[in-house]
Enzyme design. Structure first.
Site, PDB file in Angstrom:
ATOM      1  N   ASP A 143      -8.804   4.441  -1.537  1.00 10.35           N
ATOM      2  CA  ASP A 143      -7.559   5.063  -1.078  1.00 10.35           C
ATOM      3  C   ASP A 143      -7.774   5.775   0.256  1.00 10.35           C
ATOM      4  O   ASP A 143      -8.675   5.405   1.010  1.00 10.35           O
ATOM      5  CB  ASP A 143      -7.057   6.033  -2.180  1.00 10.35           C
ATOM      6  CG  ASP A 143      -5.540   6.104  -2.237  1.00 10.35           C
ATOM      7  OD1 ASP A 143      -4.932   6.454  -1.214  1.00 10.35           O
ATOM      8  OD2 ASP A 143      -4.962   5.809  -3.296  1.00 10.35           O
ATOM      9  N   HIS A 217      -2.429  10.822  -0.025  1.00 15.50           N
ATOM     10  CA  HIS A 217      -2.245   9.783  -1.044  1.00 15.50           C
ATOM     11  C   HIS A 217      -3.464   9.647  -1.962  1.00 15.50           C
ATOM     12  O   HIS A 217      -3.332   9.579  -3.189  1.00 15.50           O
ATOM     13  CB  HIS A 217      -1.953   8.470  -0.312  1.00 15.50           C
ATOM     14  CG  HIS A 217      -1.503   7.339  -1.167  1.00 15.50           C
ATOM     15  ND1 HIS A 217      -2.389   6.505  -1.810  1.00 15.50           N
ATOM     16  CD2 HIS A 217      -0.265   6.869  -1.456  1.00 15.50           C
ATOM     17  CE1 HIS A 217      -1.707   5.561  -2.463  1.00 15.50           C
ATOM     18  NE2 HIS A 217      -0.416   5.765  -2.268  1.00 15.50           N
ATOM     19  N   SER A 546       1.925   3.133  -6.684  1.00 13.48           N
ATOM     20  CA  SER A 546       0.657   3.804  -6.369  1.00 13.48           C
ATOM     21  C   SER A 546       0.313   4.866  -7.392  1.00 13.48           C
ATOM     22  O   SER A 546      -0.853   5.120  -7.666  1.00 13.48           O
ATOM     23  CB  SER A 546       0.746   4.510  -5.013  1.00 13.48           C
ATOM     24  OG  SER A 546       0.562   3.629  -3.971  1.00 13.48           O
TER      25      SER A 546
END
Ligand SMILES: *[C@@H]1O[C@H](CO)[C@@H](O)[C@H](O)[C@H]1NC(C)=O
Ligand SMILES: *[C@@H]1O[C@H](CO)[C@@H](O)[C@H](O)[C@H]1NC(C)=O
Ligand SMILES: *[C@@H]1O[C@H](CO)[C@@H](O)[C@H](O)[C@H]1NC(C)=O
Ligand SMILES: *[C@@H]1O[C@H](CO)[C@@H](O)[C@H](O)[C@H]1NC(C)=O
Length: 769
Positions: A143, A217, A546
């Site tokens: 990520d 994220h 996600s």
């Protein structure tokens, strides 16, 4: 009402760094209650005030600065902070101080997604205790990096801080990242940017060429899978509670391979390098919340990396993509990957819109995550009645004269973001928008008071505004509502099946929470500016598939810990055959935005149910050889097969077909209106003792299902039995421009005779693309 605005600087990072170097002395956490009516006038928010109080206490040499832990705005007003006796005494002398008491320690609180997943209510037989909360399972996340100082990555609550001896990973030093920043929770951190730099794609100047997260994220996904429990987490008061990963005792390793450039940038060779390292380092579970354009599996690095991982017994879960709600939009649909769609949970963020002055008017239930909670009373409301573009707040339609200083109502337009720009540009103060809920808004999009209402409530507002002279509106930001029905619902953005690259396997496999998920964020990145106030957040509400994949990664960590002998295919089968398809109102899970009953092309086998998955009775297992056979069935050349599998001389057996031992059944109608397909399957008993099962089938008109034999008798654990399923489908040919690929669906369930296990698989027919 409560105001919550987080600190203005990267204070979290600097405070932690500073504390680490300071003598601990008798510093300890205190809960400090404040009288908000005594808030001095220069402050516009309580948090701004508290932050200033704490900053004013710093600065004595030799003394650690106060460490701000939480701000409270509901159960009480105030904050908690780690303070020295001198700092505490000084606070106690301040105006507005009510009381201060030392923190006490109690049982972990529950939180929403673990609660929604039933983890907190599983009792002694639940998968949390059975797995010791995922103890010693290592979850690798590819990520945007990780923010190591986040409390979600603290190892303070780990039962054992010692890193598992088999771990071969490393904590790589780099920009703003020291090797010492890993701990018993975050056991590895690496960064992969060579290809991105090589391609000359700019890494944003502020992003870190290291495992440190710039975007947020990666911190979010990794803390969702296996973050430590953090009390008092919220996004400006929304979703308040304890934030915890699904496997709170599992270990995390971050493989940063996504960087911020003009947009989020990721080069496939970097991603492959990340997967390569993760396999070598010894992760048990890998989660990727990213996808490359769909190409055949031999040219897709995630499919390739995942195949190698699967061969080593590593479970790979990926997000299904955010390209719904049309069919054939699945990403990462290779059958050796678990492909996860996103669904809602039973939580909403409510704002009440009251029409007319005073409180007597019609009240409408809307949604908002605007960070400022101050109620808005008797504001002027504008609606561009009689002009279509003004009604929709189209680009360049509103004039300052009309809307300046007013709240604006807009009917459903093309883009909420553009509507907000338009209202803001014309000097409007806020926006009430009828929304078809098709747009993907994140909290950071709420740059002005924005309340979303349904189109039918919008019609009521329209009627009110057009019938009222000088219409007024009041808004109350009520906050977090739990127990909302129906939930789960499949998010409109969640990519829908079938998958283009191998439609004969139903995808997605499963859905998991992926809407408005609260998890760790980067605290130093400005998320928005309200007035002159820059806002920052340690925890963020984010939506996307996600967010769904790391939920499954967490569940897999628990199952892995409870059943170390299960293969990745067995674990996936356990999750799929125990997934549920009824929502909390006892109807079939609906598919957004239309709220029509969902189908397996929306939710796969259903919504993940961790406690049930730990005891599935039977599993559909598969080995790497089975997947090779499947590639043969796809008519891949031996070169293509070698590219995917690393097997140079794989030879396809005569009659190789697409009949993988998968826990779902898919019939693709290739421009025909009828088809018959026969599937062969083998079930393995994973329960402790011998058991008999009998089958039951639900099938709609137009689908005939024959199962042979109709009863299976298993010996003890490990015993296998085969059966075959013939599915005859005949249905109306779809219209040329019909994008609903679903034909029909039913279910096959193996029910344990005199026992509790029920092993269910969807049977789906769908049209070819
Ligand atoms: C969150 O705050 C609301 C009040 O705003 C309160 O009713 C609720 O109990 C809090 N939830 C948690 C989990 O603390
Ligand atoms: C609607 O408003 C726009 C923008 O102010 C204007 O250009 C347009 O002429 C108006 N249309 C009508 C039908 O009045
Ligand atoms: C692959 O096949 C070729 C020729 O058929 C043979 O020479 C080679 O050794 C084989 N390689 C492997 C890895 O089995
Ligand atoms: C499906 O039909 C198309 C055209 O009718 C044909 O080219 C293709 O080979 C068929 N595919 C399969 C798997 O039968």
């Amino acid at each position: 009402m409560n105001h919550q605005v987080l600190p203005l600087l990267g204070v979290s990072f600097f405070l932690v760094a500073c504390v680490a170097g300071a003598a601990e002395g008798d510093r300890r956490p205190y809960i400090v209650q404040m009288d908000v009516s005594a808030m001095p006038t220069p402050f516009t928010t309580h948090e701004g005030w508290y932050t200033s109080v704490l900053s004013s206490l710093a600065g004595k040499e030799e003394e650690a600065a106060p460490e701000h832990l939480y701000t409270y705005a509901h159960a009480m007003h105030g904050f908690s902070a780690v303070l020295t006796p001198r700092q505490l005494a000084e606070i106690q002398r301040m105006e507005g101080h009510v009381t201060a008491f030392p923190e006490t320690y109690a049982r972990l609180h529950t939180t929403r997604t673990p609660e929604f997943l039933g983890l907190t209510g599983g009792g002694a037989g639940g998968v949390w205790p059975a797995s010791k909360y995922g103890e010693d399972v290592i979850v690798g996340i590819v990520d945007t990096g990780v923010w190591p100082e986040s409390e979600s990555f603290s190892d303070a609550g780990m039962t054992t801080k010692a890193v598992p001896a088999r771990w071969k990973g490393a904590c790589e030093a780099g920009k703003a990242f020291k090797a010492s920043m890993c701990n018993g929770k975050l056991i590895g951190a690496r960064s992969f940017s060579k290809a991105l730099k090589q391609r000359g794609l700019a890494i944003a100047p502020d992003d870190y060429d290291s495992a440190r997260d710039y975007y947020g994220h990666g911190s979010h996904t990794s803390s969702t899978a296996a973050g430590s429990a953090v009390k008092g987490a919220s996004y400006f008061g929304y979703a308040n509670g304890t934030a915890t990963g699904i496997a709170p005792m599992a270990r995390l390793a971050m493989y940063k391979a996504v960087f911020s450039g003009d947009t989020l940038e990721s080069a496939s060779s970097d991603v492959l390098a990340a997967m390569d390292r993760a396999i070598a380092d010894g992760v048990d579970v890998m989660s990727l919340s990213l996808g490359f354009p769909e190409t055949s599996y031999d040219t897709n690095v995630i499919a390739i990396g995942a195949f190698a991982a699967m061969q080593k017994g590593i479970f790979v879960t990926c997000s299904a993509g955010n390209d719904g709600s049309d069919g054939y939009t699945i990403m990462n649909g290779a059958p050796w990957i678990t492909t996860v769609g996103a669904s809602t949970i039973d939580r909403e963020f409510t704002a009440t819109v009251t029409l007319g002055s005073g409180s007597g008017g019609k009240s409408i239930h809307g949604k908002s995550v605007y960070p400022e909670h101050t109620p808005i009373a008797d504001a002027d409301l504008y609606y561009g009645h009689g002009n279509k573009s003004k009604q929709k707040c189209d680009y360049s339609s509103l004039s300052r004269k009309e809307v300046s200083g007013k709240y604006v109502f807009c009917t459903a337009g093309e883009s909420l973001r553009e509507q907000m720009d338009e209202v803001q540009g014309a000097g409007g103060r806020g926006l009430i928008a009828a929304s078809n809920m098709k747009e993907f808004l994140q909290p950071t999009d709420y740059v002005m008071p924005l309340v979303l209402v349904t189109p039918s409530d919008g019609a009521a507002i329209q009627k009110f505004v057009t019938a009222t002279k000088a219409p007024k509106v009041s808004i109350r930001f009520v906050g977090t509502e739990l127990g909302v029905k129906p939930a789960p619902a499949v998010a409109y953005f969640s990519s829908r099946g079938p998958t283009q690259m191998s439609p004969a396997i139903l995808k997605p496999d499963i859905v998991a929470p992926g809407v408005d998920i609260l998890a760790a964020w980067v605290p130093n990145k400005e998320i928005m500016e309200i007035g002159k106030q820059k806002l920052y957040a340690k925890y963020m509400l984010v939506s996307g598939t996600s967010m769904a994949s790391p939920h499954v990664a967490g569940v897999v960590a628990l199952l892995r810990s409870a059943h170390p002998d299960w293969s990745p295919a067995a674990i996936r089968s356990a999750m799929m055959t125990t997934a549920y398809v009824k929502d909390n109102a006892n109807n079939v899970i609906v598919s957004m935005p239309n709220r029509s009953p969902g189908t397996p092309l929306d939710y796969g086998s259903g919504h993940v149910s961790p406690n049930q998955a730990t005891d599935p009775g039977l599993v559909y297992d598969a080995t790497a050889d089975d997947y090779v056979n499947f590639l043969c069935g796809l008519r891949y050349s031996s070169r293509q097969i070698a590219a995917v599998t690393g097997r140079r001389n794989a030879s396809c057996a005569a009659g190789a077909n697409l009949d993988l031992n998968y826990p779902s059944f898919m019939v693709i109608l290739n421009h025909t209106t009828s088809a018959t397909r026969t599937f062969k399957r083998v079930l393995t008993n994973v329960a402790g003792s011998a058991a008999k099962y009998s089958m039951s089938v639900t099938a709609p008109a137009g689908m005939k299902v024959t199962v042979t034999p109709s009863a299976l008798s298993f010996g003890g654990k490990g015993s296998k039995q085969g059966f075959s399923v013939t599915v005859q489908v005949s249905q109306v040919k779809r219209a040329v421009d019909d994008y609903s690929y679903i034909g029909n669906h039913g279910f096959l369930t193996w029910n344990e005779v005199g026992g509790k296990h029920a092993v269910r698989s969807p049977i789906v027919s769908a049209f070819a693309q």
